[in-house]
Design an enzyme around this catalytic site. Structure first.
Site, mmCIF file in Angstrom:
data_model
loop_
_atom_site.group_PDB
_atom_site.id
_atom_site.type_symbol
_atom_site.label_atom_id
_atom_site.label_comp_id
_atom_site.label_asym_id
_atom_site.label_seq_id
_atom_site.Cartn_x
_atom_site.Cartn_y
_atom_site.Cartn_z
ATOM 1 N N ASP A 87 0.517 -1.723 -0.193
ATOM 2 C CA ASP A 87 0.102 -0.170 -0.104
ATOM 3 C C ASP A 87 0.818 1.331 -0.129
ATOM 4 O OD1 ASP A 87 -2.143 2.292 0.394
ATOM 5 O OD2 ASP A 87 -2.039 1.791 2.344
ATOM 6 N N LYS A 139 3.206 11.661 -3.197
ATOM 7 C CA LYS A 139 2.284 10.723 -4.031
ATOM 8 C C LYS A 139 0.220 11.797 -4.647
ATOM 9 C CE LYS A 139 -1.699 7.217 -3.648
ATOM 10 N NZ LYS A 139 -2.149 6.103 -2.458
ATOM 11 N N GLU A 161 -7.049 1.121 -4.486
ATOM 12 C CA GLU A 161 -7.758 0.539 -3.184
ATOM 13 C C GLU A 161 -8.268 0.609 -2.583
ATOM 14 O OE1 GLU A 161 -5.343 4.692 -2.179
ATOM 15 O OE2 GLU A 161 -3.735 3.398 -2.608
ATOM 16 N N ASP A 202 -12.665 4.896 1.826
ATOM 17 C CA ASP A 202 -11.517 4.693 1.351
ATOM 18 C C ASP A 202 -10.688 6.347 1.684
ATOM 19 O OD1 ASP A 202 -8.598 5.258 2.154
ATOM 20 O OD2 ASP A 202 -8.221 3.273 -0.030
#
Length: 522
Positions: free
Chosen positions: A10, A74, A175, A197
């Site tokens: 992850d 990210k 995800e 999420d």
């Protein structure tokens, strides 16, 4: 590759986690050299020695060397520098974001212009080292999770980051899908789940059907710039405003003060998930106009936090409503809601999502780890260690082309992947021997309202009167959510040359060079 060496990663905005499936078939979180299950997605650069530090040690350096420590890369990966979201983010970061020669958003540290892919590669290399220490053997293969709402360029950039880190990616998994697998939604009774999420940088929601071993994502939506970093920024902005008003200190102009305030804001956010109030005590944050030291000592209440972040909390609802509507359902059709990501610990987030879906969400023991467990579970499925489970995922965005000034969708949003569609394009001029194909993401009828992904030049067409040459353009999206194009002339069967002429991201040569640089620095 033996099963014991497979890992699930992850790769998070704030923290990253690596997991595997042990000999008993049970998920196992691999702890880093400090004994922690999560590794901060943070990289520090020492301009004098050339040393690179990753994880918690890098994060600790952020207070004393804020311009030399990179976090939240990210949020920049696969993005253009002129993207409005990037511009807004850059104004809040202690380090500098600058344009690359091709217009991508890069990071300027110590005079070096670094691609976000390189920052992510350092994090991935650290996680790979954690896995190799656990196995006592080399690891060169992984499944990596990405936000469901990552676009084509962000997914390609993630693959490039993995390649730089020496990892072959067997699969990119969304995800929310990984979270549902990690939760064990593929086991037990047939049900329909909503997986929400909310992590450090993105918010994704997916609707998942589980029936007779078929694990099918039927809809996905999200906000690529909504996460814990935004909650932190809201707290920092309000605290900084108070400090400027009461003590005359412009925190934003002092990188070290800004970083200290940011760390205090994050600590307050975490504490207020369990308590009604939290205390801030920052000694000598800076000096005022008169040269006197400024100390910040105050209590922040949960009510204040929720008031400061109310505009962010409101942004949770549209993606959820749209995701449900896209598959023709209502909130009442959802059997259970799973919350994933560290920000779902916040009571106001839980309450907002419970109100949207009309039910209390299921409790996840550790929302920070469940996505990596799901990635490892997917590896076990691919390796045949978990049988009778079929995973079907979908595209997060529609893809189309500019057809003479009009936008035409070729692959719709929520199409099951892998998928393949085609579009027929005719020449418009006599003796035309090339065609330009502009690919976009989006659904607006106006071409300019959609995001331009790439430009292809199709050359070597048969010369003929206008309209007589027809070109079939095949759009293929693979299981990773990556788009590929191919072309052929109808009738003749000839395959003209197709060349990518305008896009974002690293070239193959750049990826190979950065991989060599990473090995030297590591």
């Amino acid at each position: 590759m033996t099963a014991k060496r497979t890992i699930g990663i992850d790769l998070g905005t704030t923290n990253s986690v690596v997991a595997t499936i042990d000999e008993r078939g049970k998920p196992l979180i691999l702890r880093n050299r400090l004994g922690d299950s999560t590794t901060p997605s943070c990289v520090a650069f020492d301009g004098e020695s050339g040393d690179v530090v990753v994880g918690a040690p890098a994060r600790r350096l952020a207070v004393t060397h804020p311009r030399a420590v990179v976090y939240a890369a990210k949020r920049l990966i696969g993005k253009r520098y002129d993207d409005p979201d990037v511009q807004a983010l850059a104004r809040t970061l202690p380090y500098r974001v600058a344009p690359a020669p091709n217009g991508d958003a890069h990071i300027l540290v110590g005079g070096r212009l670094l691609a976000p892919e390189m920052i992510s590669a350092y994090v991935l290399a650290e996680l790979r080292a954690v896995a190799e220490a656990h196995f006592g053997d080399a690891v060169d293969e992984a499944i990596i999770t990405v936000p469901a709402y990552f676009d084509n360029q962000q997914r390609r950039a993630t693959l490039d980051a993995a390649a730089i880190a020496g990892l072959r990616v067997r699969r990119l998994v969304n995800e929310p899908t990984a979270a549902a697998l990690g939760y064990g939604a593929h086991r037990g009774a047939n049900r329909r789940f909503a997986v929400c999420d909310l992590g450090g940088g993105t918010f994704d929601v997916s609707i998942v059907n589980v029936e007779d071993g078929v694990f099918e994502v039927i809809s996905t939506h999200g906000d690529a710039f909504l996460g814990g970093e935004d909650f932190d920024r809201a707290i920092v902005e309000n605290l900084a405003h108070d400090v400027a008003r009461e003590r005359g200190l412009d925190v934003a102009a002092e990188p070290q003060a800004l970083q200290r305030l940011r760390e205090a804001a994050e600590a307050v956010k975490h504490e207020l998930s369990a308590a009604r109030e939290a205390r801030i005590d920052l000694r000598h944050l800076g000096v005022d106009a008169g040269g006197k030291p400024v100390h910040v000592q105050r209590t922040v209440t949960r009510d204040e936090l929720e008031r400061w972040t109310e505009p962010i909390l409101r942004r949770l609802e549209p993606p959820c409503r749209e995701c449900i509507a896209r598959c023709g359902l209502t909130p009442a059709d959802i059997d259970a809601v799973i919350l994933v990501g560290g920000m779902t610990r916040m009571p106001a987030v839980q309450a907002r999502l419970a109100a949207i879906f009309g039910r209390q969400p299921l409790k996840v023991v550790n929302p920070d780890e469940i996505v990596s467990i799901g990635a490892a579970t997917q590896l076990a499925i691919l390796d045949g260690r978990i049988e009778d489970v079929v995973l079907l995922d979908v595209t997060s965005r529609a893809l189309g082309i500019d057809a003479g000034g009009r936008y035409q969708v070729v692959i719709p949003r929520n199409a099951t992947i892998p998928t393949r569609e085609h579009k027929i394009i005719a020449t418009t001029r006599d003796d035309q021997d090339e065609i330009v194909i502009d690919v976009y993401e989006g659904e607006s009828r106006n071409v300019e309202d959609n995001r331009h992904l790439s430009r292809y030049l199709c050359t070597g067409l048969t010369r003929a009167p206008a309209g007589e040459v027809l070109v079939a353009v095949d759009f293929t999206i693979n299981v990773d959510g990556i788009l590929r194009l191919s072309v052929s002339e109808l009738g003749s069967g000839r395959r003209p040359e197709l060349r990518l002429t305008a896009t974002t991201g690293l070239t193959r040569a750049e990826v190979q060079r950065l991989a060599r640089d990473l090995r030297v620095d590591g």
